[in-house]
Design a protein around this motif. Structure first.
Motif, PDB file in Angstrom:
ATOM      1  N   HIS A   8      24.335   0.329  -3.601  1.00  0.00           N
ATOM      2  CA  HIS A   8      25.186   1.086  -4.656  1.00  0.00           C
ATOM      3  C   HIS A   8      26.544   0.917  -4.266  1.00  0.00           C
ATOM      4  O   HIS A   8      26.756   1.351  -3.074  1.00  0.00           O
ATOM      5  CB  HIS A   8      24.596   2.488  -4.613  1.00  0.00           C
ATOM      6  CG  HIS A   8      25.603   3.343  -5.478  1.00  0.00           C
ATOM      7  ND1 HIS A   8      26.043   4.421  -5.352  1.00  0.00           N
ATOM      8  CD2 HIS A   8      25.710   3.123  -6.815  1.00  0.00           C
ATOM      9  CE1 HIS A   8      26.726   4.971  -6.280  1.00  0.00           C
ATOM     10  NE2 HIS A   8      26.330   4.315  -7.492  1.00  0.00           N
ATOM     11  N   TRP A  19      28.933   8.450 -10.267  1.00  0.00           N
ATOM     12  CA  TRP A  19      28.385   7.776  -9.057  1.00  0.00           C
ATOM     13  C   TRP A  19      27.431   8.453  -8.402  1.00  0.00           C
ATOM     14  O   TRP A  19      26.586   8.038  -7.695  1.00  0.00           O
ATOM     15  CB  TRP A  19      29.705   7.445  -8.513  1.00  0.00           C
ATOM     16  CG  TRP A  19      31.030   6.591  -9.056  1.00  0.00           C
ATOM     17  CD1 TRP A  19      30.728   6.202 -10.214  1.00  0.00           C
ATOM     18  CD2 TRP A  19      31.873   6.243  -8.593  1.00  0.00           C
ATOM     19  NE1 TRP A  19      32.029   5.368 -10.738  1.00  0.00           N
ATOM     20  CE2 TRP A  19      32.704   5.441  -9.526  1.00  0.00           C
ATOM     21  CE3 TRP A  19      32.528   6.329  -7.329  1.00  0.00           C
ATOM     22  CZ2 TRP A  19      33.981   5.089  -9.372  1.00  0.00           C
ATOM     23  CZ3 TRP A  19      33.927   5.681  -7.032  1.00  0.00           C
ATOM     24  CH2 TRP A  19      34.473   5.077  -8.221  1.00  0.00           C
ATOM     25  N   THR A  22      24.179   8.705  -9.935  1.00  0.00           N
ATOM     26  CA  THR A  22      23.508   7.359  -9.513  1.00  0.00           C
ATOM     27  C   THR A  22      22.779   7.283  -8.264  1.00  0.00           C
ATOM     28  O   THR A  22      21.711   6.893  -8.193  1.00  0.00           O
ATOM     29  CB  THR A  22      24.571   6.090  -9.943  1.00  0.00           C
ATOM     30  OG1 THR A  22      24.971   5.990 -11.271  1.00  0.00           O
ATOM     31  CG2 THR A  22      23.719   4.696  -9.419  1.00  0.00           C
ATOM     32  N   ASN A  25      19.585   9.615  -8.013  1.00  0.00           N
ATOM     33  CA  ASN A  25      18.660   8.979  -8.808  1.00  0.00           C
ATOM     34  C   ASN A  25      18.048   7.831  -8.109  1.00  0.00           C
ATOM     35  O   ASN A  25      16.920   7.644  -7.918  1.00  0.00           O
ATOM     36  CB  ASN A  25      19.131   8.530 -10.203  1.00  0.00           C
ATOM     37  CG  ASN A  25      19.500   9.576 -11.157  1.00  0.00           C
ATOM     38  OD1 ASN A  25      19.057  10.634 -11.005  1.00  0.00           O
ATOM     39  ND2 ASN A  25      20.361   8.906 -12.219  1.00  0.00           N
ATOM     40  N   ASN A  63      30.016   1.976  -8.649  1.00  0.00           N
ATOM     41  CA  ASN A  63      28.849   2.391  -9.580  1.00  0.00           C
ATOM     42  C   ASN A  63      27.840   1.260  -9.893  1.00  0.00           C
ATOM     43  O   ASN A  63      26.770   1.566 -10.807  1.00  0.00           O
ATOM     44  CB  ASN A  63      29.219   3.632 -10.838  1.00  0.00           C
ATOM     45  CG  ASN A  63      28.083   4.355 -11.015  1.00  0.00           C
ATOM     46  OD1 ASN A  63      27.437   4.734 -10.135  1.00  0.00           O
ATOM     47  ND2 ASN A  63      27.766   4.816 -12.245  1.00  0.00           N
ATOM     48  N   ALA A 118      25.716   7.361 -15.369  1.00  0.00           N
ATOM     49  CA  ALA A 118      24.924   7.223 -14.159  1.00  0.00           C
ATOM     50  C   ALA A 118      23.623   6.567 -14.318  1.00  0.00           C
ATOM     51  O   ALA A 118      22.933   6.710 -15.610  1.00  0.00           O
ATOM     52  CB  ALA A 118      24.616   8.861 -14.104  1.00  0.00           C
ATOM     53  N   LEU A 119      23.459   5.797 -13.616  1.00  0.00           N
ATOM     54  CA  LEU A 119      22.191   4.928 -13.805  1.00  0.00           C
ATOM     55  C   LEU A 119      20.608   5.713 -13.736  1.00  0.00           C
ATOM     56  O   LEU A 119      20.534   6.476 -12.625  1.00  0.00           O
ATOM     57  CB  LEU A 119      22.024   3.830 -12.820  1.00  0.00           C
ATOM     58  CG  LEU A 119      22.801   2.564 -13.367  1.00  0.00           C
ATOM     59  CD1 LEU A 119      24.544   2.868 -12.946  1.00  0.00           C
ATOM     60  CD2 LEU A 119      22.567   1.360 -12.726  1.00  0.00           C
TER      61      LEU A 119
END
Length: 166
Positions: A8, A19, A22, A25, A63, A118-119
């Motif tokens: 990341h 960020w 992400t 997660n 990100n 955000a992933l």
């Protein structure tokens, strides 16, 4: 055992909410999946890359999550490329330089058509499974036809079709 590394990318002194989400997660995904990948012969590793210099290129890279498995022949690849996700850059009030200047945030369209900065965990799951399964079937899956593999062995990507699939 092969190592799948998820990296990341962030920037020093910037802690934008997308960020941080992400990374949360990603760590939640890793804590749930690491032990499940071991029977498949994979170790899962997370890496946080903090870029020092604030440049336009680095702001556009921030990100980003990449996946890599050198032992399986998968070089470091942004997951949006692996998953063929649509990438865009949209305004984000959370994304500000230390001087307060706002900059656009990486934005993705999820599998369900939802736009996100955000992933989500499902992106990491899909990317990891693709790398793991492709690695398991490097010589072809021997299932008779790659027409049904949905890119599992990758033969159709290389233009190779089984006799049965011709």
């Amino acid at each position: 055992m092969k190592t799948i590394t998820l990296s990341h990318y962030t920037l020093k002194d910037i802690e934008a909410a997308p960020w941080l989400e992400t990374w949360e997660n990603l760590t939640r995904f890793a804590s749930r999946m690491a032990t499940r990948l071991i029977p498949l012969g994979f170790k899962l590793r997370l890496r946080k890359v903090i870029m020092d210099e604030i440049t336009q290129d680095n702001l556009m890279t921030a990100n980003m999550v990449t996946i890599e498995c050198a032992e399986a022949g998968t070089p470091e690849t942004p997951i949006e490329n692996l998953l063929m996700l649509e990438l865009d850059f949209t305004p984000c009030p959370e994304c500000r330089t230390p001087e307060g200047q706002e900059f656009p945030c990486r934005t993705f369209t999820s599998f369900g058509g939802e736009v996100c900065q955000a992933l989500p965990e499902e992106f990491f799951m899909e990317a990891t499974l693709r790398v793991a399964f492709k690695s398991q079937h490097e010589g072809g899956c021997q299932c008779g036809s790659c027409d049904s593999c949905a890119s599992g062995c990758g033969d159709e990507e290389r233009g190779i079709r089984s006799e049965e699939g011709r």
